[in-house]
Scaffold this active site. Structure first.
Site, PDB file in Angstrom:
ATOM      1  N   SER A 132       0.823  -1.210   0.000  1.00 41.64           N
ATOM      2  CA  SER A 132       0.000   0.000   0.000  1.00 41.64           C
ATOM      3  C   SER A 132       0.857   1.259   0.000  1.00 41.64           C
ATOM      4  O   SER A 132       2.040   1.242   0.332  1.00 41.64           O
ATOM      5  CB  SER A 132      -0.959   0.028   1.197  1.00 41.64           C
ATOM      6  OG  SER A 132      -0.439   0.765   2.268  1.00 41.64           O
ATOM      7  N   VAL A 133       0.196   2.366  -0.351  1.00 35.59           N
ATOM      8  CA  VAL A 133       0.827   3.694  -0.359  1.00 35.59           C
ATOM      9  C   VAL A 133       1.304   4.082   1.037  1.00 35.59           C
ATOM     10  O   VAL A 133       2.218   4.902   1.187  1.00 35.59           O
ATOM     11  CB  VAL A 133      -0.178   4.745  -0.900  1.00 35.59           C
ATOM     12  CG1 VAL A 133      -1.339   4.959   0.063  1.00 35.59           C
ATOM     13  CG2 VAL A 133       0.497   6.072  -1.219  1.00 35.59           C
ATOM     14  N   LYS A 134       0.708   3.489   2.075  1.00 37.14           N
ATOM     15  CA  LYS A 134       0.989   3.914   3.452  1.00 37.14           C
ATOM     16  C   LYS A 134       2.401   3.555   3.913  1.00 37.14           C
ATOM     17  O   LYS A 134       2.880   4.095   4.914  1.00 37.14           O
ATOM     18  CB  LYS A 134      -0.036   3.294   4.398  1.00 37.14           C
ATOM     19  CG  LYS A 134      -1.472   3.688   4.118  1.00 37.14           C
ATOM     20  CD  LYS A 134      -1.760   5.134   4.456  1.00 37.14           C
ATOM     21  CE  LYS A 134      -3.249   5.425   4.395  1.00 37.14           C
ATOM     22  NZ  LYS A 134      -3.578   6.790   4.810  1.00 37.14           N
ATOM     23  N   ASP A 135       3.073   2.647   3.191  1.00 39.83           N
ATOM     24  CA  ASP A 135       4.458   2.331   3.565  1.00 39.83           C
ATOM     25  C   ASP A 135       5.327   3.591   3.573  1.00 39.83           C
ATOM     26  O   ASP A 135       6.218   3.735   4.402  1.00 39.83           O
ATOM     27  CB  ASP A 135       5.068   1.330   2.580  1.00 39.83           C
ATOM     28  CG  ASP A 135       4.464  -0.057   2.676  1.00 39.83           C
ATOM     29  OD1 ASP A 135       3.589  -0.267   3.544  1.00 39.83           O
ATOM     30  OD2 ASP A 135       4.864  -0.925   1.885  1.00 39.83           O
TER      31      ASP A 135
END
Length: 326
Positions: free
Chosen positions: A42-45
């Protein structure tokens, strides 16, 4: 030899992938920023690592400490991967509307998971905002991340996601479209892109039951807008500090049903096995058709992976039970 020193070295530099079938009636080129190529899918990394590094640098997070956060799953995954590499413990607070897959994945990477009810007010002591904050106060040698108001969230996307999109499109991007939850992605990317070219339009995808669209258009925080919804990862019943409404040109709202249906369609028609917010995002792009011309380059950000939703949006029995399929 080419190799990363650890898994965190593989974050970022995700590809742009053209959409073909679902966007065939649009006049413009539509490219997806395909964030599932990050190691936590995910982008949240991106922002998870930056929030940790900034907290280490100013002493909020100390060696051997415990990271505490309220998460819909993806931020927790990014934080957990960094915690494994750096030697921290994790406690994540998650609402009961999130998929079981998300909870199981967080436990698989060694996190303790606390589940809270969705259908309560944000300031209710049982809410996942309240519980994560309380655990942060009660747990010795802990750091409460607070991704909603943590400026390192926006900073990560200003420093990495935004520049990547600008370079990958050779500066030809005209519109950026993204779901809005904590606000870090759209605000960080949007701030960078508007710095490079103020004419780029930034569109947020909101959901019914969330306050963002009306607040952006009227300045009114309308509690009557708030009610439980199914779509995961976008919309809020609060106004996070990371949502920079001045950078966002407009919002479009997508229904729970459309988000679920288009999540399936992305997989079946584009070969893109993505999360629930991607379905909302591509439906939002289609709803914005009148804003695009043949010369435009639209980049839509796809946040996370379909593996987190196999019991829900990719389960036809669940889809029928929800009234999303005949």
């Amino acid at each position: 030899m080419q190799y990363a020193e650890n898994i965190l070295g593989t974050i970022g530099n995700t590809p742009l992938v053209k959409l073909n079938k679902l966007t065939k009636d649009l006049p413009c080129l539509v490219l997806s920023k395909y964030e599932t190529f990050n190691p936590g899918n995910s982008v949240k990394d991106r922002m998870a690592v930056m929030m940790i590094e900034d907290a280490e640098a100013d002493g909020r997070l100390k060696p051997g400490g415990t990271i505490i956060e309220g998460t819909s799953g993806n931020t927790g995954m990014g934080l957990a991967l960094a915690a494994i590499v750096k030697g921290y413990k994790c406690i994540f607070v998650i609402s009961d509307k999130q998929s079981n897959e998300k909870m199981d994945i967080l436990r698989a990477v060694g996190a303790e998971v606390v589940v809270c009810p969705t259908d309560v007010e944000p300031d209710d002591p049982r809410s996942y905002y309240s519980v994560s904050k309380r655990l942060g106060e009660e747990t010795p040698n802990s750091w409460y991340v607070n991704q909603y108001d943590n400026p390192s969230n926006c900073k990560a996307h200003f420093k990495s996601t935004g520049p990547e999109i600008w370079e990958q499109t050779d500066g030809k991007i005209t519109h950026f479209v993204s779901g809005v939850g904590t606000g870090g992605t759209i605000s960080g990317v949007g701030s960078y892109l508007k710095m490079k070219n103020p004419n780029i339009k930034i569109w947020g995808i909101d959901t019914y039951g969330s306050v963002f669209k009306k607040y952006h258009e009227t300045g009114i925080f309308d509690e009557k807008e708030i009610y439980p919804y199914v779509t995961e990862g976008i919309g809020e019943d609060i106004l996070p500090l990371n949502v920079n409404f001045g950078v966002i040109d407009g919002f479009t709202k997508v229904t729970d049903k459309d988000a679920a249906v288009y999540t399936q369609r992305l997989a079946r028609e584009e070969g893109m096995f993505l999360g629930n917010s991607a379905g909302a995002a591509i439906k939002g792009v289609l709803q914005l058709k009148e804003h695009f011309t043949k010369d435009d380059v639209v980049v839509v950000l796809f946040h996370d992976h379909g593996s987190r939703y196999v019991g829900k949006m990719f389960n036809n029995e669940w889809m029928k039970k929800m009234g999303y399929m005949e």
